[in-house]
Design an enzyme around this catalytic site. Structure first.
Site, PDB file in Angstrom:
ATOM      1  N   ASP A 462       0.856  -1.193   0.000  1.00 41.41           N
ATOM      2  CA  ASP A 462       0.000   0.000   0.000  1.00 41.41           C
ATOM      3  C   ASP A 462       0.893   1.244   0.000  1.00 41.41           C
ATOM      4  O   ASP A 462       2.110   1.147   0.146  1.00 41.41           O
ATOM      5  CB  ASP A 462      -0.869  -0.059   1.270  1.00 41.41           C
ATOM      6  CG  ASP A 462      -1.967   0.979   1.278  1.00 41.41           C
ATOM      7  OD1 ASP A 462      -2.348   1.463   0.193  1.00 41.41           O
ATOM      8  OD2 ASP A 462      -2.447   1.311   2.383  1.00 41.41           O
ATOM      9  N   GLU A 465       2.448   4.961  -4.047  1.00 40.98           N
ATOM     10  CA  GLU A 465       2.330   5.890  -5.200  1.00 40.98           C
ATOM     11  C   GLU A 465       3.632   6.654  -5.433  1.00 40.98           C
ATOM     12  O   GLU A 465       3.880   7.003  -6.574  1.00 40.98           O
ATOM     13  CB  GLU A 465       1.185   6.879  -4.945  1.00 40.98           C
ATOM     14  CG  GLU A 465      -0.192   6.264  -5.018  1.00 40.98           C
ATOM     15  CD  GLU A 465      -0.533   5.333  -3.858  1.00 40.98           C
ATOM     16  OE1 GLU A 465       0.041   5.534  -2.768  1.00 40.98           O
ATOM     17  OE2 GLU A 465      -1.321   4.409  -4.050  1.00 40.98           O
TER      18      GLU A 465
END
Ligand SMILES: *[C@@H]1O[C@H](CO)[C@@H](O)[C@H](O)[C@H]1NC(C)=O
Ligand SMILES: *[C@@H]1O[C@H](CO)[C@@H](O)[C@H](O)[C@H]1NC(C)=O
Ligand SMILES: *[C@@H]1O[C@H](CO)[C@@H](O)[C@H](O)[C@H]1NC(C)=O
Ligand SMILES: *[C@@H]1O[C@H](CO)[C@@H](O)[C@H](O)[C@H]1NC(C)=O
Ligand SMILES: *[C@@H]1O[C@H](CO)[C@@H](O)[C@H](O)[C@H]1NC(C)=O
Ligand SMILES: *[C@@H]1O[C@H](CO)[C@@H](O)[C@H](O)[C@H]1NC(C)=O
Length: 881
Positions: A462, A465
């Site tokens: 997770d 990005e």
């Protein structure tokens, strides 16, 4: 005043030029305007400095129409040379007028390579200097092999590069090379689109069909709950167009990892605007949408073959906060007889939110719990983030100390390790550089330490990005052109909620590698799992993605809300990731952010049972929403049991679809028009979806509804052997009480399914399978079954699998063994044949007469074989009237 005078003066001197430009400017209709000043703060002066037209649009309210646009005779690049050599066209462009962006590239080489009959590559590079290009993922560029290409390529006298479909002269790609902008930190190439039916361009919260009405799609991996008009977690600069009025489709992939916008305009056209790298286009010319998507997926890399258990139901939430609450949710799901395979844990299992640790107080018994899961054939997946704490006391936290020793962390441009802040809000976080060749050794070492305590079976990655809770770093970002390019995709600062673009990764400036970060991390996680669990297929779930990542990992659609709207948009999101080569995808069932309601959760559990990746996950502090949570009442477990029981029975078919995705680049979940490309009514449908070309899933997506208004393309659709629909391409109303989801089987397909209800995927190895033969109006049907041990990495390379083909025609079902390499017995309990041309008099199985039961209404017969037929044999079922 001065400005106006200057303009008049210029016009007077250049009266001739000025009036010509005027005439030319007026000759361009709004929809053919291409932006000559796409960055902010355009003005008439700046526009005319660029030699472009400045006009208010004739209909300013029609959308985001540029005021500053290229005149028809604009020449920014002159075509200096063009030559063909074999199947290649080489063009040299020379800049003759400044674009207005700093550091125009003077000489650009354009290489047009016809690769196959369906695929060509058009690449724009700096003729004199090497520029950044992603070194990973490695594309499977087909070796040149032309027989009779479906397209031809032409360079017109006006300087347009045109790719045309030969059969009907439809233009697939048409780019004016003279208006190209190719500067150090901004490129723009505009091309026509073959139709207004465009899909792809993810990751965005949007309809599957993209909007060509002056719409900007931004690509910059970004941590945001799915919101309209915002770049989301992943970057997939690929679109395909179905060429309306034909079953044909074509597509374009721009292989570039820089932040970019792709701006769609209604002529229709696309303007590609990355802020770095090179322009490397792949153009796909196909017979239909599935062909185009398969060619794209083969290029970027075929999706991984998931372990069978990953196709089961997954239970998760953020904020169990202790093992007791996790076990409680797990146990009540099992007690409610809801099929379940995998327990997950979000960051609350960690100590102080630190990677590679677990909380030995609140999760003291976690190792034993996981061992118990394994004993009963269940699995466990924990979360890991790319950042590790840099704020622990010295010599207490090896992930930091080892990382410093191995030189593994992302650095500022001055060489100092970059420090941000992630979950520990008071702390300091440093980020592993997954592009560094030392990373696998480093990560395996850290993961091994965790694995010595908790025997996880897969990894959930997770915040990759990268998501950072401060902009750039704790001490900001240095002043640099990388921090502030003249054009900002989506007008978003690049450092926002991420790492300074000037930061250094092994593979290059973070400016260039940001969008690739998760793909490198997924590869690292893949190698790590292979090391820890030798011989087993790695299972990885990643929030951030880039083209090609599906080879190693899978995706969920991030932090959706518990709302009917977000539930609806999960269908186009699933379509998107299937065409992006990441078919194992799903949304957090019942919604992540916010509190769900019993009705929403019941409907979402029913639909989510048909997500390829089926997981219920919830936010910290939100009320419990696991399907048996007492606060949700009796309907949610009932709906969940019904839908998940059906899913588990159909997993043999689902697994076969994954086999086909892994080998042929097919989609698993797909929109109806992939199966019915001639049916224009099916193009916009995104409130229902298909598994392969066989199953149509009809979820309820509206609060209060108790039926669905289903669009059924032409053909026969079977509910089960008790009812069917004969459609000429019509709508039908189907009852859908709260505990039922409608799933139809398309005539023409043969579906393998489990005979008994199972509560875990492992039990699929112990039950008989059945066949549902759904004949079409020509009394034909076809199907396949792939099966193996469900977990070995080399099942297919070693041939340790079984593949059966089933063909029904002329009152005969023929089963053929294509491969019989997985040595396990499997028997058939029954075969249902639906849509026959009358009650059969005699039915024989391998020439021996058998008894069948006939159902008049649906013209189905059921052959009960009592488990006496070995599935993995050539067998023949004949019927005669
Ligand atoms: C391409 O090259 C040919 C042959 O040299 C030339 O005749 C033609 O004008 C060139 N095309 C363009 C658009 O410059
Ligand atoms: C699970 O539920 C069963 C049935 O209610 C109960 O007997 C058992 O103690 C529970 N196990 C755990 C670990 O909570
Ligand atoms: C942050 O980390 C420190 C140790 O470095 C720890 O004492 C503190 O509890 C952590 N905070 C949270 C919110 O986990
Ligand atoms: C890899 O780690 C070693 C120390 O173990 C270090 O000397 C080397 O510089 C590192 N390599 C890179 C590319 O950072
Ligand atoms: C679509 O129509 C074309 C003729 O226009 C036909 O050749 C083709 O078989 C049709 N495809 C499907 C899937 O119906
Ligand atoms: C299965 O059992 C039933 C009832 O005993 C019998 O009528 C039928 O013929 C059997 N079918 C096969 C294929 O043996």
């Amino acid at each position: 005043m001065l400005l106006l005078e200057l303009l008049i003066f210029e016009c007077l001197i250049l009266v001739f030029h000025c009036s010509i430009l005027n005439g030319q400017c007026n000759s361009i209709a709004d929809e053919y305007r291409f932006d000559c000043h796409p960055e902010l703060f355009a003005s008439e002066q700046k526009c005319s400095d660029r030699g472009c037209c400045w006009r208010s649009p004739s209909n300013p309210s029609a959308g985001n129409i540029p005021w500053c646009y290229f005149p028809p005779n604009y020449v920014g690049y002159q075509i200096k040379r063009n030559s063909t050599d074999g199947n290649n066209l080489n063009i040299e462009l020379n800049r003759v007028r400044p674009s207005g962006f700093p550091n125009d590239i003077q000489v650009v080489r354009v290489e047009v390579n016809s690769l196959t009959d369906n695929v060509l590559r058009v690449k724009f590079v700096d003729a004199n200097n090497k520029r950044f290009e992603p070194q990973f993922p490695i594309l499977n560029v087909p070796k040149s092999q032309l027989k009779s290409p479906l397209y031809d390529v032409q360079l017109t006298n006006e300087g347009n590069l045109v790719v045309t479909r030969k059969s009907n002269r439809r233009q697939i790609f048409n780019a004016n090379l003279r208006t190209l902008i190719f500067s150090n930190q901004f490129h723009q190439l505009s091309s026509s689109l073959p139709s207004r039916y465009i899909s792809g361009l993810g990751e965005h919260k949007d309809h599957f069909r993209k909007n060509v009405n002056w719409k900007r799609y931004t690509f910059f991996n970004f941590d945001s709950p799915p919101t309209f008009d915002t770049p989301l977690y992943g970057t997939h600069p690929f679109y395909f167009a179905i060429e309306d009025g034909t079953p044909h489709a074509s597509g374009v992939f721009l292989f570039n990892s820089n932040a970019m916008d792709i701006f769609l305009s209604p002529s229709p056209a696309a303007s590609f605007r990355p802020i770095g790298g090179v322009l490397d286009f792949f153009i796909f010319v196909g017979e239909n949408p599935s062909d185009v998507v398969a060619d794209y997926i083969k290029l970027i890399g075929l999706p991984n073959m998931p372990p069978l258990w990953a196709l089961g139901f997954h239970l998760s939430r953020y904020g169990y906060n202790n093992l007791g609450r996790m076990v409680e949710a797990w146990n009540r799901t099992r007690n409610a007889k809801i099929p379940l395979d995998v327990q997950w844990s979000d960051i609350d299992y960690m100590k102080d939110f630190n990677d590679f640790t677990y909380d030995k107080n609140n999760f003291a018994g976690l190792p034993q719990f996981i061992n118990n899961l394994h004993k009963i054939g269940m699995h466990f997946v924990p979360i890991l983030d790319p950042g590790v704490s840099g704020g622990e006391p010295p010599n207490t936290y090896p992930p930091f100390e080892d990382g410093i020793k191995m030189n593994i962390f992302i650095k500022h441009s001055n060489g100092k390790v970059l420090v941000g802040r992630v979950w520990n809000r008071s702390g300091k976080t440093v980020f592993a550089d997954f592009t560094n060749p030392n990373i696998t050794d480093y990560w395996v070492k850290q993961a091994q330490r965790l694995y010595s305590n908790i025997k996880f079976d897969g990894l959930w990655i997770d915040m990759n990005e990268i998501s950072n809770m401060v902009d750039g770093s704790l001490d900001g970002c240095p002043f640099s052109s990388l921090e502030n390019p003249q054009y900002l995709p989506g007008n978003l600062p690049l450092k926002r909620k991420s790492v300074c673009p000037s930061a250094q990764t092994y593979a290059g400036n973070y400016y260039d590698t940001h969008n690739l970060f998760s793909t490198y991390e997924t590869l690292t996680a893949y190698k790590t799992l292979l090391k820890l669990r030798p011989g087993k297929r790695p299972f990885i779930l990643s929030r951030s993605t880039f083209a090609g990542q599906g080879q190693y990992g899978n995706h969920w659609t991030g932090d959706v809300f518990s709302s009917w709207e977000d539930m609806r948009y999960s269908i186009p999101a699933m379509f998107d990731f299937n065409i992006f080569g990441i078919p194992l995808v799903g949304a957090d069932i019942c919604g992540f952010n916010g509190a769900t309601t019993p009705e929403l959760c019941a409907r979402w559990m029913a639909m989510g049972a048909f997500y390829p990746f089926s997981r219920n996950h919830n936010a910290n502090n939100a009320p419990d929403q696991d399907p048996a949570a007492p606060n949700l009442g009796p309907e949610v477990p009932k709906a969940s049991r019904y839908a998940l029981t059906l899913r588990y029975k159909l997993i043999p078919y689902l697994y076969t679809l994954f086999y086909r995705a892994h080998n042929f680049g097919e989609t698993v979940v797909r929109p109806m028009f992939f199966t019915f490309p001639n049916d224009t009514n099916s193009y916009p449908v995104e409130n229902q979806f298909m598994w392969g070309s066989s199953l149509l899933i009809l979820p309820v997506l509206q609060q209060g509804a108790t039926s669905v208004n289903a669009y059924l393309p032409r053909g026969v659709w079977y509910d089960d052997f008790k009812s069917s629909y004969h459609s000429n391409g019509q709508h039908f109303t189907l009852d859908s009480p709260i505990d039922k989801i409608n799933v139809l089987i398309r005539g023409g397909e043969i579906i393998p399914f489990a005979d008994d209800q199972v509560l875990q995927t492992k039990d699929l190895h112990n039950v008989n399978f059945n066949l549902f033969v759904a004949l079409n109006e020509h009394y034909k049907a076809y199907g396949e079954l792939y099966w193996d041990d469900g977990e070995s990495i080399d099942s297919q390379t070693k041939g340790a699998y079984n593949l059966m083909q089933f063909l029904a025609e002329n009152r005969k079902l023929q089963a053929t063994v294509v491969k019989n390499g997985y040595r396990a017995q499997k028997y058939v309990s029954s075969i249902v044949v639906c849509g026959v041309d009358g009650e059969p008099n005699v039915v024989t199985l391998n020439s021996k007469p058998i008894q069948v039961k006939y159902i008049q209404e649906t013209r189905c017969f059921i052959a009960n074989l009592n488990g006496s037929l070995n599935l993995y044999t050539n067998f023949k079922l004949l019927w005669a009237n």
